[in-house]
Design a protein around this motif. Structure first.
Motif, mmCIF file in Angstrom:
data_model
loop_
_atom_site.group_PDB
_atom_site.id
_atom_site.type_symbol
_atom_site.label_atom_id
_atom_site.label_comp_id
_atom_site.label_asym_id
_atom_site.label_seq_id
_atom_site.Cartn_x
_atom_site.Cartn_y
_atom_site.Cartn_z
ATOM 1 N N PHE A 36 0.828 -1.208 0.000
ATOM 2 C CA PHE A 36 0.000 0.000 0.000
ATOM 3 C C PHE A 36 0.863 1.259 0.000
ATOM 4 C CE2 PHE A 36 -1.729 3.252 2.953
ATOM 5 C CZ PHE A 36 -2.655 3.804 2.086
ATOM 6 N N VAL A 37 1.842 1.314 0.890
ATOM 7 C CA VAL A 37 2.689 2.505 0.996
ATOM 8 C C VAL A 37 3.440 2.740 -0.312
ATOM 9 C CG1 VAL A 37 4.673 3.513 2.179
ATOM 10 C CG2 VAL A 37 2.929 2.299 3.506
ATOM 11 N N ILE A 38 3.978 1.669 -0.873
ATOM 12 C CA ILE A 38 4.700 1.786 -2.143
ATOM 13 C C ILE A 38 3.746 2.194 -3.256
ATOM 14 C CG2 ILE A 38 5.969 0.507 -3.908
ATOM 15 C CD1 ILE A 38 7.079 -1.245 -1.607
ATOM 16 N N LEU A 56 6.983 2.149 -12.041
ATOM 17 C CA LEU A 56 7.786 1.134 -11.361
ATOM 18 C C LEU A 56 7.207 0.794 -9.982
ATOM 19 C CD1 LEU A 56 10.341 -0.621 -11.331
ATOM 20 C CD2 LEU A 56 11.576 1.317 -10.355
ATOM 21 N N VAL A 57 6.918 1.821 -9.186
ATOM 22 C CA VAL A 57 6.392 1.551 -7.842
ATOM 23 C C VAL A 57 4.981 0.967 -7.913
ATOM 24 C CG1 VAL A 57 7.831 3.283 -6.719
ATOM 25 C CG2 VAL A 57 5.553 3.934 -7.534
ATOM 26 N N LEU A 58 4.232 1.331 -8.945
ATOM 27 C CA LEU A 58 2.889 0.775 -9.103
ATOM 28 C C LEU A 58 2.947 -0.731 -9.311
ATOM 29 C CD1 LEU A 58 -0.169 1.340 -9.453
ATOM 30 C CD2 LEU A 58 0.273 1.570 -11.914
ATOM 31 N N VAL A 92 -4.754 2.721 -3.752
ATOM 32 C CA VAL A 92 -3.643 2.838 -4.708
ATOM 33 C C VAL A 92 -4.173 3.334 -6.054
ATOM 34 C CG1 VAL A 92 -1.954 1.534 -6.061
ATOM 35 C CG2 VAL A 92 -2.157 1.135 -3.601
ATOM 36 N N GLU A 93 -5.287 2.765 -6.502
ATOM 37 C CA GLU A 93 -5.886 3.197 -7.759
ATOM 38 C C GLU A 93 -6.310 4.663 -7.682
ATOM 39 O OE1 GLU A 93 -9.027 0.394 -8.155
ATOM 40 O OE2 GLU A 93 -7.668 -1.285 -8.507
ATOM 41 N N ILE A 94 -6.909 5.046 -6.550
ATOM 42 C CA ILE A 94 -7.329 6.436 -6.370
ATOM 43 C C ILE A 94 -6.130 7.379 -6.420
ATOM 44 C CG2 ILE A 94 -8.250 8.072 -4.662
ATOM 45 C CD1 ILE A 94 -10.132 5.795 -3.762
#
Length: 204
Positions: A36-38, A56-58, A92-94
């Motif tokens: 989540f944090v990443i 990359l982080v996604l 994450v999507e938001i």
């Protein structure tokens, strides 16, 4: 669709990573939080004009999201872990959508509609899962669809890396999400009308 049908090809790598993290005494919930944090940082990198890092982080976040599920199955999954997993996925999507909306305000209306379509599709998905358990199915009913998380990540990647086509990619994403939601609604009508016909299934 890809999550359901292509998972078997990447599962060996996911499983090995899960084993390594378990050897480090990490729990599935800890990896969920790390993912989540990443992942939520992706939207920040988008806004500050760092598209490569954002993508990359996604994808690292998405990979860890798959790993935490394998870790939970190898140890002991918890209901709260499931709540965190589903909630953090949406956040994450938001974050990506917000990053794009603030960076490209002229396309904000399309991104807003995309958010609505994701809410629609996920509401159907989660409601069917909850109702199916009350209908006597053996486990949480996982509805495969045209747009699952991997398809979403692929489209987000195009949106981030090719902003010239952001409006068109967003509209394609919107269309795919609407089709997925309708597909799940139709499937739900069939499954919930005949609960004994299908015992439910889990993803992976």
């Amino acid at each position: 669709m890809l999550d359901t049908h292509a998972r078997k090809y990447v599962q060996p790598m996911i499983g090995k990573t899960a084993d390594q993290l378990l050897k480090l005494n990490l729990t599935a919930n800890q990896v969920t939080v790390a993912a989540f944090v990443i992942g939520v940082s992706s939207g920040v990198f988008v806004y500050f004009g760092m598209p490569i890092v954002a993508v990359l982080v996604l994808w690292i976040s998405g990979f860890l999201d798959a790993v935490d599920g394998s870790m939970a199955r190898k140890t002991e999954s918890t209901p709260f872990g499931t709540v965190m997993d589903v909630t953090f996925d949406r956040l994450v999507e938001i974050s990506v959508i917000l990053g794009l909306a603030f960076l490209y305000p002229d396309v904000m209306w399309a991104l807003l509609l995309l958010s609505v379509s994701i809410i629609f599709s996920m509401t159907v998905f989660l409601t069917v899962g909850a109702v199916s358990e009350k209908s006597g199915m053996k486990s949480f009913y996982y509805q495969a669809g045209l747009a699952e998380r991997t398809e979403g990540f692929i489209l987000f990647t195009f949106m981030i890396l090719f902003p010239t086509f952001l409006l068109y990619t967003t509209l394609v994403f919107l269309f795919v999400e609407i089709i997925t939601g309708m597909q799940r609604m139709l499937e739900a009508k069939q499954v919930l009308s005949n609960p004994k016909k299908d015992g439910g299934h889990n993803n992976g």
